[in-house]
Design a protein around this motif. Structure first.
Motif, short mmCIF file in Angstrom:
data_model
loop_
_atom_site.label_atom_id
_atom_site.label_comp_id
_atom_site.label_asym_id
_atom_site.label_seq_id
_atom_site.Cartn_x
_atom_site.Cartn_y
_atom_site.Cartn_z
N ASP A 111 0.83 -1.21 0.00
CA ASP A 111 0.00 0.00 0.00
C ASP A 111 0.87 1.26 0.00
N ASP A 112 1.94 1.22 0.78
CA ASP A 112 2.87 2.36 0.81
C ASP A 112 3.52 2.53 -0.56
N GLY A 113 3.93 1.40 -1.15
CA GLY A 113 4.55 1.46 -2.47
C GLY A 113 3.61 2.00 -3.53
N ASN A 114 2.33 1.63 -3.46
CA ASN A 114 1.35 2.13 -4.43
C ASN A 114 1.24 3.65 -4.38
N VAL A 115 1.25 4.21 -3.18
CA VAL A 115 1.14 5.66 -3.04
C VAL A 115 2.35 6.35 -3.66
N VAL A 116 3.55 5.82 -3.40
CA VAL A 116 4.75 6.41 -3.97
C VAL A 116 4.70 6.36 -5.50
N CYS A 117 4.30 5.22 -6.04
CA CYS A 117 4.24 5.08 -7.50
C CYS A 117 3.24 6.06 -8.10
N LYS A 118 2.07 6.18 -7.48
CA LYS A 118 1.07 7.13 -7.99
C LYS A 118 1.59 8.56 -7.92
N GLU A 119 2.28 8.89 -6.83
CA GLU A 119 2.81 10.25 -6.69
C GLU A 119 3.82 10.56 -7.79
N LEU A 120 4.55 9.54 -8.23
CA LEU A 120 5.56 9.73 -9.27
C LEU A 120 4.98 9.59 -10.67
N GLY A 121 3.66 9.34 -10.77
CA GLY A 121 3.02 9.28 -12.07
C GLY A 121 2.85 7.91 -12.66
N PHE A 122 3.22 6.86 -11.91
CA PHE A 122 3.04 5.50 -12.39
C PHE A 122 1.67 4.98 -11.96
N GLN A 123 1.23 3.89 -12.60
CA GLN A 123 -0.09 3.35 -12.29
C GLN A 123 -0.16 2.75 -10.89
N HIS A 124 0.78 1.85 -10.59
CA HIS A 124 0.77 1.18 -9.29
C HIS A 124 2.11 0.50 -9.06
N ALA A 125 2.27 -0.06 -7.86
CA ALA A 125 3.50 -0.77 -7.51
C ALA A 125 3.40 -2.23 -7.92
N LEU A 126 4.47 -2.75 -8.51
CA LEU A 126 4.54 -4.17 -8.82
C LEU A 126 5.01 -4.97 -7.61
N GLU A 127 5.94 -4.40 -6.87
CA GLU A 127 6.45 -5.05 -5.67
C GLU A 127 7.20 -4.03 -4.83
N ILE A 128 7.37 -4.36 -3.56
CA ILE A 128 8.19 -3.51 -2.70
C ILE A 128 9.57 -4.16 -2.56
N SER A 129 10.53 -3.37 -2.16
CA SER A 129 11.89 -3.89 -2.00
C SER A 129 12.52 -3.27 -0.76
N ARG A 130 13.62 -3.87 -0.34
CA ARG A 130 14.38 -3.36 0.80
C ARG A 130 15.84 -3.23 0.38
N HIS A 131 16.49 -2.19 0.86
CA HIS A 131 17.82 -1.85 0.35
C HIS A 131 18.84 -1.74 1.46
#
Length: 286
Positions: free
Chosen positions: A187-207
């Protein structure tokens, strides 16, 4: 161990055990055995321990930056049987009735419900138990705000293979900082992707800065790194936010509930996301 009467222990007429000048050597589980003409019985055990000298710390660097308008907590670590008595800002005890700050009930952490510029200062707490009192370490809290006059914290993805994937970073106080992975989900990833203009998040990652220890070891002539320690490279971004909680319906990350908890201040792992590589534009897709 069967306790015998001595110059320090004594069995009182009512069956109670008296221990004089109790020390750490006497720590342990105690139980008793009773007998009369009708039978015998063993009591339940009870742990008895010496109350330690009080100690308490704020597990955080000596200085931290906190993003304005976000929920934030200063975590607490206390020794056993020790109670936190009060929080102080700039050596003056905080009056929770007249400020926007709160002391969390379950662990006495200091809460900033919505960090403000006026919350900047030097913080510490006092604590005590039956053996005395103590004062924690002090930390300097800086409140940093976004350069965006709208009050938003711009977002970007860094360190990834393309502009649709990477470590999530937010801009605040004139620099980019990372988002901790504590509580990070799709859900957090989806919000970031939408804010950047993408449709949705495919997956989250850790770095992790995984390449850094390998580089250091090779520079020193070793084959490779066996493990990494809890030390960040100088150019690795500070974690500005943690415990991000988005529902997925928010338009931008700064609309989500988030916090910066000093208990996680040394966490190396940061949040990332892979967005669907299609940007939304006015009137259709690109």
């Amino acid at each position: 161990m069967d306790l015998k009467a001595s110059n320090r222990t004594n069995l009182l007429p009512n069956g109670s055990l008296e221990i004089k000048q109790f020390t750490a050597v006497d720590n342990g589980d105690y139980w008793c055995y009773a007998i009369n003409p009708t039978g015998d019985r063993v009591s339940g055990s009870h742990y008895v321990g010496l109350i330690p000298t009080p100690s308490g710390t704020i597990p955080a660097p000596s200085e931290i930056n906190i993003c304005s308008a976000f929920y934030t907590t200063l975590g607490v670590e206390l020794s056993y049987f020790t109670t936190l008595d009060g929080w102080f800002k700039d050596d003056v005890q905080i009056d929770f009735a007249t400020t926007g700050l709160r002391m969390r009930g379950r662990d006495s952490a200091l809460e900033f419900p919505s960090a403000q510029k006026s919350d900047a200062g030097v913080y510490h707490f006092s604590a005590s138990n039956k053996r005395g009192s103590t004062i924690s370490n002090k930390i300097v809290v800086h409140i940093i705000s976004s350069a965006d006059t709208s009050g938003n914290h711009p977002v970007r993805l860094a360190g990834g293979p393309g502009d649709n994937a990477g470590r999530v970073e937010i801009y605040s106080g004139g620099k980019w900082g990372a988002v901790g992975d504590e509580g990070w989900d799709i859900d957090d990833g989806n919000v970031v992707c939408k804010e950047l203009g993408f449709q949705h998040a495919l997956e989250i990652s850790r770095h992790l800065p995984a390449d850094y220890p390998q580089f250091v070891c090779k520079e020193l002539g070793f084959q490779h790194a066996l493990e990494i320690s809890r030390h960040l490279p100088a150019d690795y971004p500070q974690v500005f936010l943690n415990n991000v909680q988005c529902t997925g319906s928010e338009a931008k990350l700064s609309d989500c509930t988030a916090s910066y908890d000093t208990l996680y201040a040394s966490n190396l792992t940061t949040a990332g996301v892979v967005c669907q590589n299609l940007r939304l534009v006015s009137g259709g897709k690109k």
